[in-house]
Design a protein around this motif. Sequence first.
Motif, PDB file in Angstrom:
ATOM      1  N   ILE A 197      39.563  36.668  38.027  1.00 22.05           N
ATOM      2  CA  ILE A 197      38.689  37.164  37.100  1.00 22.05           C
ATOM      3  C   ILE A 197      38.552  38.486  36.529  1.00 22.05           C
ATOM      4  O   ILE A 197      38.550  38.440  35.273  1.00 22.05           O
ATOM      5  N   SER A 198      38.949  39.316  37.502  1.00 22.44           N
ATOM      6  CA  SER A 198      39.037  40.795  36.822  1.00 22.44           C
ATOM      7  C   SER A 198      40.237  40.845  35.955  1.00 22.44           C
ATOM      8  O   SER A 198      40.191  41.331  34.921  1.00 22.44           O
ATOM      9  N   THR A 199      41.525  40.435  36.162  1.00 20.37           N
ATOM     10  CA  THR A 199      42.381  40.247  35.173  1.00 20.37           C
ATOM     11  C   THR A 199      42.176  39.397  34.025  1.00 20.37           C
ATOM     12  O   THR A 199      42.735  39.983  32.914  1.00 20.37           O
ATOM     13  N   LEU A 200      41.600  38.383  34.010  1.00 20.54           N
ATOM     14  CA  LEU A 200      41.215  37.705  32.959  1.00 20.54           C
ATOM     15  C   LEU A 200      40.276  38.411  32.103  1.00 20.54           C
ATOM     16  O   LEU A 200      40.629  38.378  30.569  1.00 20.54           O
ATOM     17  N   THR A 201      39.323  38.807  32.468  1.00 21.54           N
ATOM     18  CA  THR A 201      38.072  39.476  31.953  1.00 21.54           C
ATOM     19  C   THR A 201      38.716  40.757  31.128  1.00 21.54           C
ATOM     20  O   THR A 201      38.308  41.092  29.854  1.00 21.54           O
ATOM     21  N   THR A 202      39.542  41.529  31.953  1.00 20.08           N
ATOM     22  CA  THR A 202      39.868  42.794  31.312  1.00 20.08           C
ATOM     23  C   THR A 202      41.000  42.621  30.287  1.00 20.08           C
ATOM     24  O   THR A 202      40.809  43.394  29.154  1.00 20.08           O
ATOM     25  N   LEU A 203      41.825  41.719  30.218  1.00 18.33           N
ATOM     26  CA  LEU A 203      42.674  41.366  29.278  1.00 18.33           C
ATOM     27  C   LEU A 203      41.878  40.908  27.786  1.00 18.33           C
ATOM     28  O   LEU A 203      42.101  41.449  26.699  1.00 18.33           O
ATOM     29  N   PHE A 262      29.487  33.287  44.503  1.00 18.87           N
ATOM     30  CA  PHE A 262      28.065  33.489  44.140  1.00 18.87           C
ATOM     31  C   PHE A 262      28.396  34.744  43.184  1.00 18.87           C
ATOM     32  O   PHE A 262      27.806  34.878  42.006  1.00 18.87           O
ATOM     33  N   THR A 263      28.793  35.962  43.744  1.00 25.19           N
ATOM     34  CA  THR A 263      29.016  37.007  43.028  1.00 25.19           C
ATOM     35  C   THR A 263      29.816  36.949  41.927  1.00 25.19           C
ATOM     36  O   THR A 263      29.370  37.510  40.564  1.00 25.19           O
ATOM     37  N   MET A 264      30.748  36.113  41.771  1.00 28.07           N
ATOM     38  CA  MET A 264      31.458  36.087  40.594  1.00 28.07           C
ATOM     39  C   MET A 264      30.989  35.167  39.453  1.00 28.07           C
ATOM     40  O   MET A 264      31.101  35.235  38.413  1.00 28.07           O
ATOM     41  N   HIS A 265      30.018  34.215  40.216  1.00 31.35           N
ATOM     42  CA  HIS A 265      29.254  33.380  39.245  1.00 31.35           C
ATOM     43  C   HIS A 265      28.366  34.122  38.315  1.00 31.35           C
ATOM     44  O   HIS A 265      28.344  34.117  37.250  1.00 31.35           O
ATOM     45  N   LEU A 266      27.668  35.067  39.205  1.00 31.28           N
ATOM     46  CA  LEU A 266      26.632  36.010  38.432  1.00 31.28           C
ATOM     47  C   LEU A 266      27.457  37.055  37.498  1.00 31.28           C
ATOM     48  O   LEU A 266      27.269  36.917  36.228  1.00 31.28           O
ATOM     49  N   LEU A 267      28.651  37.404  37.686  1.00 28.46           N
ATOM     50  CA  LEU A 267      29.600  38.456  37.083  1.00 28.46           C
ATOM     51  C   LEU A 267      29.924  37.739  35.710  1.00 28.46           C
ATOM     52  O   LEU A 267      30.000  38.471  34.507  1.00 28.46           O
TER      53      LEU A 267
END
Length: 281
Positions: free
Chosen positions: A186-192, A98-103
């Motif tokens: 998700i952190s790796t994907l969005t950061t790149l 749920f947290t990742m969905h919001l982020l």
Amino acid sequence: MDQPYIGEEEQPQEMSFVDHLEELRWHIIRAFASIFVFATIAFLAKNFVFHDIILAPSRTDFFSYRIMCDIGQRIGSEALCIDQMGFTIQSRQMSGQFTMHLLVSAILGLVCAFPYAFWEIWRFVKPGLYPQEQKNSQGAVFFVSILFIMGMLFGYYVVSPISINFLAGYQVDPTIINEFDLSSYISTLTTLCLACAFMFEMPVIVFFLTKAGLITAETMQVYRKHALVVILIVGAIITPPDVVSQLLISMPLMLLYEVSINISRSIRKKDLKRLNDNNTI
């Protein structure tokens, strides 16, 4: 009774500081409203967002992997074909999904609304510029938006899949199984992707710095080697700890640096030509 002069134009009243703050507030509200709208759409389109966008680079049928395999078959190298990813994605926290969905919804809202949000901020800034500065900055919203989108696409289709594939296949021992947490992926994907998007704004930044007289093409040429070191360091900071990702980020940045040198040189020539034309009149 005195009559007003015909054709008399009313002088525009200068806005007070409070009026400027009020106008800025509404520009910011509209910018955030656009982000909220796109974030809401992304939140509601959960299946499409996660299956077809976020998790797509984690599957072997991703567009970039298929292109790599086609290139490999043309040159007779099967090494470019990816048959399996070698990792699984898990959520180890109760509220993790749920947290990742919001982020993810918030990040996609920012990405999709970026051109409009930037346009709103630019509408507030532009009236405060001199006429010549306004003329020089024509098309700023367009070029900033195009470079941002190009950076996002480069990060998503080139840097991210290669980095994810490299990190997923890296093992210090065959007995260790790669099971990544959803938040780490998700952190790796969005950061790149975001790093590439903002790095691609270099030509626009150089354009305005040159117009402000803060840098020149000659200066950028002198410090080209220093810039290379800085770009490599930045690539190492914003990417996962692997050489492949750093090179994938650094190479387009060096290309953009060279393009920025030519932009700065072109602006300088135009300014000198304009100055000479004014002096001859």
